[in-house]
Design a protein around this motif. Sequence first.
Motif, PDB file in Angstrom:
ATOM      1  N   ILE B 199       0.818  -1.218   0.000  1.00  0.00           N
ATOM      2  CA  ILE B 199       0.000   0.000   0.000  1.00  0.00           C
ATOM      3  C   ILE B 199       0.854   1.272   0.000  1.00  0.00           C
ATOM      4  O   ILE B 199       0.327   2.366  -0.196  1.00  0.00           O
ATOM      5  CB  ILE B 199      -0.992   0.040   1.187  1.00  0.00           C
ATOM      6  CG1 ILE B 199      -0.244   0.031   2.526  1.00  0.00           C
ATOM      7  CG2 ILE B 199      -1.990  -1.117   1.085  1.00  0.00           C
ATOM      8  CD1 ILE B 199      -1.153   0.337   3.728  1.00  0.00           C
ATOM      9  N   THR B 215      -8.039  -0.196   8.854  1.00  0.00           N
ATOM     10  CA  THR B 215      -6.905   0.738   8.975  1.00  0.00           C
ATOM     11  C   THR B 215      -6.401   0.862  10.414  1.00  0.00           C
ATOM     12  O   THR B 215      -5.356   1.462  10.637  1.00  0.00           O
ATOM     13  CB  THR B 215      -7.285   2.136   8.462  1.00  0.00           C
ATOM     14  OG1 THR B 215      -8.437   2.583   9.173  1.00  0.00           O
ATOM     15  CG2 THR B 215      -7.572   2.097   6.961  1.00  0.00           C
ATOM     16  N   GLU B 260       0.320   4.588   8.177  1.00  0.00           N
ATOM     17  CA  GLU B 260       1.020   4.388   6.905  1.00  0.00           C
ATOM     18  C   GLU B 260       0.394   5.278   5.826  1.00  0.00           C
ATOM     19  O   GLU B 260       1.094   5.936   5.055  1.00  0.00           O
ATOM     20  CB  GLU B 260       0.887   2.931   6.434  1.00  0.00           C
ATOM     21  CG  GLU B 260       1.676   1.895   7.192  1.00  0.00           C
ATOM     22  CD  GLU B 260       1.680   0.573   6.428  1.00  0.00           C
ATOM     23  OE1 GLU B 260       0.848  -0.291   6.762  1.00  0.00           O
ATOM     24  OE2 GLU B 260       2.481   0.426   5.479  1.00  0.00           O
ATOM     25  N   ILE B 261      -0.944   5.266   5.795  1.00  0.00           N
ATOM     26  CA  ILE B 261      -1.656   6.008   4.745  1.00  0.00           C
ATOM     27  C   ILE B 261      -1.441   7.515   4.915  1.00  0.00           C
ATOM     28  O   ILE B 261      -1.222   8.235   3.929  1.00  0.00           O
ATOM     29  CB  ILE B 261      -3.159   5.639   4.771  1.00  0.00           C
ATOM     30  CG1 ILE B 261      -3.324   4.154   4.385  1.00  0.00           C
ATOM     31  CG2 ILE B 261      -3.962   6.536   3.836  1.00  0.00           C
ATOM     32  CD1 ILE B 261      -4.734   3.598   4.549  1.00  0.00           C
ATOM     33  N   GLU B 262      -1.428   7.964   6.160  1.00  0.00           N
ATOM     34  CA  GLU B 262      -1.197   9.402   6.391  1.00  0.00           C
ATOM     35  C   GLU B 262       0.203   9.806   5.935  1.00  0.00           C
ATOM     36  O   GLU B 262       0.399  10.878   5.367  1.00  0.00           O
ATOM     37  CB  GLU B 262      -1.413   9.759   7.870  1.00  0.00           C
ATOM     38  CG  GLU B 262      -2.876   9.725   8.297  1.00  0.00           C
ATOM     39  CD  GLU B 262      -3.783  10.394   7.266  1.00  0.00           C
ATOM     40  OE1 GLU B 262      -3.535  11.574   6.927  1.00  0.00           O
ATOM     41  OE2 GLU B 262      -4.714   9.721   6.761  1.00  0.00           O
ATOM     42  N   ARG B 265       0.245  10.075   2.297  1.00  0.00           N
ATOM     43  CA  ARG B 265      -0.422  11.315   1.888  1.00  0.00           C
ATOM     44  C   ARG B 265       0.553  12.496   1.988  1.00  0.00           C
ATOM     45  O   ARG B 265       0.667  13.311   1.071  1.00  0.00           O
ATOM     46  CB  ARG B 265      -1.652  11.563   2.783  1.00  0.00           C
ATOM     47  CG  ARG B 265      -2.616  12.654   2.248  1.00  0.00           C
ATOM     48  CD  ARG B 265      -3.744  13.001   3.248  1.00  0.00           C
ATOM     49  NE  ARG B 265      -4.361  11.859   3.883  1.00  0.00           N
ATOM     50  CZ  ARG B 265      -5.384  11.153   3.378  1.00  0.00           C
ATOM     51  NH1 ARG B 265      -5.908  11.484   2.209  1.00  0.00           N
ATOM     52  NH2 ARG B 265      -5.873  10.123   4.042  1.00  0.00           N
ATOM     53  N   VAL B 273      -2.754   8.216  -2.339  1.00  0.00           N
ATOM     54  CA  VAL B 273      -3.641   7.557  -1.365  1.00  0.00           C
ATOM     55  C   VAL B 273      -4.874   6.984  -2.069  1.00  0.00           C
ATOM     56  O   VAL B 273      -5.366   5.904  -1.713  1.00  0.00           O
ATOM     57  CB  VAL B 273      -4.049   8.545  -0.244  1.00  0.00           C
ATOM     58  CG1 VAL B 273      -5.133   7.939   0.653  1.00  0.00           C
ATOM     59  CG2 VAL B 273      -2.830   8.948   0.573  1.00  0.00           C
ATOM     60  N   ILE B 276      -5.169   3.264  -3.178  1.00  0.00           N
ATOM     61  CA  ILE B 276      -5.357   2.133  -2.251  1.00  0.00           C
ATOM     62  C   ILE B 276      -6.823   1.712  -2.255  1.00  0.00           C
ATOM     63  O   ILE B 276      -7.707   2.515  -1.971  1.00  0.00           O
ATOM     64  CB  ILE B 276      -4.926   2.519  -0.810  1.00  0.00           C
ATOM     65  CG1 ILE B 276      -3.459   2.945  -0.795  1.00  0.00           C
ATOM     66  CG2 ILE B 276      -5.178   1.356   0.150  1.00  0.00           C
ATOM     67  CD1 ILE B 276      -2.983   3.501   0.543  1.00  0.00           C
ATOM     68  N   HIS B 278      -9.713  -0.622  -0.645  1.00  0.00           N
ATOM     69  CA  HIS B 278     -10.048  -1.429   0.531  1.00  0.00           C
ATOM     70  C   HIS B 278     -10.862  -2.638   0.107  1.00  0.00           C
ATOM     71  O   HIS B 278     -11.965  -2.496  -0.403  1.00  0.00           O
ATOM     72  CB  HIS B 278     -10.850  -0.593   1.550  1.00  0.00           C
ATOM     73  CG  HIS B 278     -10.063   0.539   2.120  1.00  0.00           C
ATOM     74  ND1 HIS B 278      -9.699   0.614   3.440  1.00  0.00           N
ATOM     75  CD2 HIS B 278      -9.524   1.648   1.536  1.00  0.00           C
ATOM     76  CE1 HIS B 278      -9.001   1.714   3.647  1.00  0.00           C
ATOM     77  NE2 HIS B 278      -8.880   2.362   2.511  1.00  0.00           N
TER      78      HIS B 278
END
Lengths: 329, 329
Positions: B199, B215, B260-262, B265, B273, B276, B278
């Motif tokens: 991701i 998440t 991780e996603i933040e 970003r 982002v 990704i 879900h």
Amino acid sequence: MHVMIIGAAGMVGRKLTERLAADGRLGTGDVERLTLVDVVAPTAPPAFGGAVEAVTADLSAPGEAGRLAARRADVVFHLAAIVSGEAEADFDKGYRINLDGTRHLFEAIRQEGLREPYRPRVVFTSSIAVFGAPFPERIGDEFFLTPLTSYGTQKAIGELLLGDYSRRGFFDGIGIRLPTICVRPGKPNLAASGFFSNILREPLVGRDAVLPVPTDVRHWFASPRAAVGFLLHAATIDVAGLGARRTLSLPGLSATVAEEIEALRRVAGERAVALIRHEPDPAIARIVAGWPRDFDASRAEALGFRAEASMDEIVRAHVEDELGGRIGG
Amino acid sequence: MHVMIIGAAGMVGRKLTERLAADGRLGTGDVERLTLVDVVAPTAPPAFGGAVEAVTADLSAPGEAGRLAARRADVVFHLAAIVSGEAEADFDKGYRINLDGTRHLFEAIRQEGLREPYRPRVVFTSSIAVFGAPFPERIGDEFFLTPLTSYGTQKAIGELLLGDYSRRGFFDGIGIRLPTICVRPGKPNLAASGFFSNILREPLVGRDAVLPVPTDVRHWFASPRAAVGFLLHAATIDVAGLGARRTLSLPGLSATVAEEIEALRRVAGERAVALIRHEPDPAIARIVAGWPRDFDASRAEALGFRAEASMDEIVRAHVEDELGGRIGG
């Protein structure tokens, strides 16, 4: 029910054999067949109605484990090991007997099961030697294994293998970490731990004994009678409650040498206590200082394992089981 | 200084090789000779002034470990293993490579030392797979090893052997439990842990990636760059401070998928982002639920091991080391 005892000629193995032969039962089953295995020929018990076979075998030799597994016992007690001192003195022999022997047995049972479904109960005796200082005053069920000897390392590896083979469904394994056995019957030996038993066993028959450490030394004990009880219980309990954590620190009695001496005084009088000679040995004191003193054995207790609650009980068990109830020289 | 890397063709092995070749030094010593060992031929690094030899060898094959030990490297990195999924799918192969291979290596070094004194530094990579649920939210340095896979069992046994062989003076061993490597370079793979890297890695080059878990899932990470740093540090520190406890849980970053996603970003923007997808996978979620989420790695930190302090650092390390600083498809 077919019960196999590997290491049947050792002290605990002999007592387990005698008890199974005398009871004729294990849990709810009748013991119809006993297979006694050791590197020296085990003695068949006198009072047993079922079939007994004594097998001389060394698990670490090629093919031996396979021949034992092919007998398809319902319960396999694996007590065979060379002791701590010898495993330390002879590195190759320790790994061959204590690690390879155990792994061969486990693997042979797996192979037997691949040939035709087979999933015995396997009771593996581990040891508190899997722990090494520094550790807490009371060692809990989740404290990590820190062996300081090759023997302890080999036992810890045996626990890991037992867990994995059980998790994979190759057998129903349960490992039990026995406390130091006290009173150990027989003659005084040169093991560093020997004095814990010597100072009780010898004065009880009118012989003197040497105490090489201060009386405030604390250690972790169970009687031979309790050890046999542990093995029988391990062979019969529902192991579902163990989850993947297949080895247990067993209950025992945390007692000091002073408490041993007081129990001896209560059971056998002042004359017996007077036979203990204090001869400090700093080398033994140093070794003993690295040994566990106490355990929180909550998991095993919750599963119904029981040890002696006092040193008096331990001394009395010896007098009853080894001396026919008689005290004195 | 002669450095041997066993498992040199793997991802970490290649990065370690490149770093040693580029530095030309390990601690205070010059690296004069590199021996790269793997079951597939390792690639020699382009920019190295010293001698390089690539050896194709399988440690578990008879005699191979002895031939490697006979080269008498000063430092031996033992990274060779088959991974968790394969060790679970192929029981025999897992034990052969991960247990027998490791034991053969340790024993060959001992035998080489019996022939003529030899005591190399041996750096063994273990894994957080030696732990299994239930465990505390933060796993401390004295929490016991509870592997729930054959791979974890084999690594735990390797740790025990490393400790005993080191205690006996056959080599100077140090074991390091690596966090999950993130961002793992290369293609997406089918490992259950793959998504943690996918991701980040895929959106950074404009490709989409699947997230199979919620998440709020937390896990334990270090970058490939940190992993190489751990290995170099393990090869050079004074091991006297380890005592008999030769294996360390290394520092890492405890982070959630949301974190991780933040980080993605912040480093690569909203467009990354958005790549990704879900797609909840209950099977993967169940597996991941049994994995460690956080460690108290005090011992390793006190010995100077350092990991990333934020997910941003981890993402940036990937952009710098793998993408030449460029982001985007």
